[in-house]
Design a protein around this motif. Structure first.
Motif, PDB file in Angstrom:
ATOM      1  N   GLU A 166      -7.646   0.195  -4.514  1.00  0.00           N
ATOM      2  CA  GLU A 166      -6.398   0.558  -5.199  1.00  0.00           C
ATOM      3  C   GLU A 166      -5.604   1.573  -4.376  1.00  0.00           C
ATOM      4  O   GLU A 166      -4.386   1.429  -4.202  1.00  0.00           O
ATOM      5  N   ARG A 167      -6.283   2.577  -3.837  1.00  0.00           N
ATOM      6  CA  ARG A 167      -5.606   3.603  -3.044  1.00  0.00           C
ATOM      7  C   ARG A 167      -4.951   3.002  -1.810  1.00  0.00           C
ATOM      8  O   ARG A 167      -3.789   3.283  -1.508  1.00  0.00           O
ATOM      9  N   LEU A 168      -5.676   2.146  -1.107  1.00  0.00           N
ATOM     10  CA  LEU A 168      -5.125   1.519   0.100  1.00  0.00           C
ATOM     11  C   LEU A 168      -3.920   0.635  -0.225  1.00  0.00           C
ATOM     12  O   LEU A 168      -2.887   0.695   0.449  1.00  0.00           O
ATOM     13  N   LEU A 169      -4.044  -0.168  -1.271  1.00  0.00           N
ATOM     14  CA  LEU A 169      -2.928  -1.034  -1.648  1.00  0.00           C
ATOM     15  C   LEU A 169      -1.734  -0.217  -2.131  1.00  0.00           C
ATOM     16  O   LEU A 169      -0.585  -0.570  -1.858  1.00  0.00           O
ATOM     17  N   GLU A 170      -2.003   0.884  -2.826  1.00  0.00           N
ATOM     18  CA  GLU A 170      -0.917   1.744  -3.310  1.00  0.00           C
ATOM     19  C   GLU A 170      -0.161   2.360  -2.133  1.00  0.00           C
ATOM     20  O   GLU A 170       1.068   2.434  -2.151  1.00  0.00           O
ATOM     21  N   GLY A 202       3.684   1.575  -1.378  1.00  0.00           N
ATOM     22  CA  GLY A 202       4.666   2.650  -1.281  1.00  0.00           C
ATOM     23  C   GLY A 202       5.478   2.559  -0.001  1.00  0.00           C
ATOM     24  O   GLY A 202       6.706   2.707  -0.015  1.00  0.00           O
ATOM     25  N   ALA A 203       4.806   2.263   1.091  1.00  0.00           N
ATOM     26  CA  ALA A 203       5.505   2.106   2.364  1.00  0.00           C
ATOM     27  C   ALA A 203       6.438   0.901   2.304  1.00  0.00           C
ATOM     28  O   ALA A 203       7.577   0.961   2.766  1.00  0.00           O
ATOM     29  N   TRP A 204       5.970  -0.179   1.709  1.00  0.00           N
ATOM     30  CA  TRP A 204       6.778  -1.382   1.609  1.00  0.00           C
ATOM     31  C   TRP A 204       8.018  -1.131   0.747  1.00  0.00           C
ATOM     32  O   TRP A 204       9.115  -1.596   1.062  1.00  0.00           O
TER      33      TRP A 204
END
Length: 141
Positions: A119-123, A127-129
């Motif tokens: 979840e942290r990595l995808l978040e 956010g960058a996207w």
């Protein structure tokens, strides 16, 4: 008084309405917005999986993780253009592969920490996207 049949019909109607909303949003979305929607869907599925894990609903946890895996593998990974994306696409592919492996391990071992890491990595990626797609504030100089 609302009967069970009425509740079931309402539930089906609400579900169909939600599907139409998502489908309509997807049809009118830009490629950038579609990627944001994929991130949002994967994150929502992981959050659901974590809640089901905490509540001991292991079958539902497995379904939610499967949904997140499908989004990562069939959506985010498939959207990468290795030819045009070069090294960035290569690195994202490696990261998506890592996230997918973490999700599989989280499912096999009922590991909440691996869910949280995914979840942290995808978040962070989401956010960058989102920032990439945000128009600059202010007027032209």
């Amino acid at each position: 008084m609302i009967t069970a049949r009425q509740k079931a019909a309402y539930g089906r109607g609400a579900s169909a309405y939600a599907r139409v909303g998502v489908e309509s949003g997807a049809l009118s979305a830009s490629p950038h917005q579609l990627i944001v929607m994929l991130f949002d869907g994967a994150l929502a599925a992981i959050r659901k999986a974590r809640i089901h894990l905490e509540q001991g609903h292991l079958a539902e946890k497995g379904l939610a993780i499967s949904k997140a895996l499908d989004i990562v593998n069939q959506g985010l990974m498939a959207a990468l253009d290795q030819e045009k994306g070069g090294e960035v696409a290569e690195r994202l592919a490696s990261l998506y592969d890592y996230i997918a492996r973490q999700l599989v391990a989280a499912n096999l071992h009922n590991d909440g920490q691996r869910l949280e890491e995914s979840e942290r990595l995808l978040e962070e990626l989401a956010g960058a996207w989102r920032e990439i797609g945000t128009p600059p504030q202010g007027g032209a100089s």
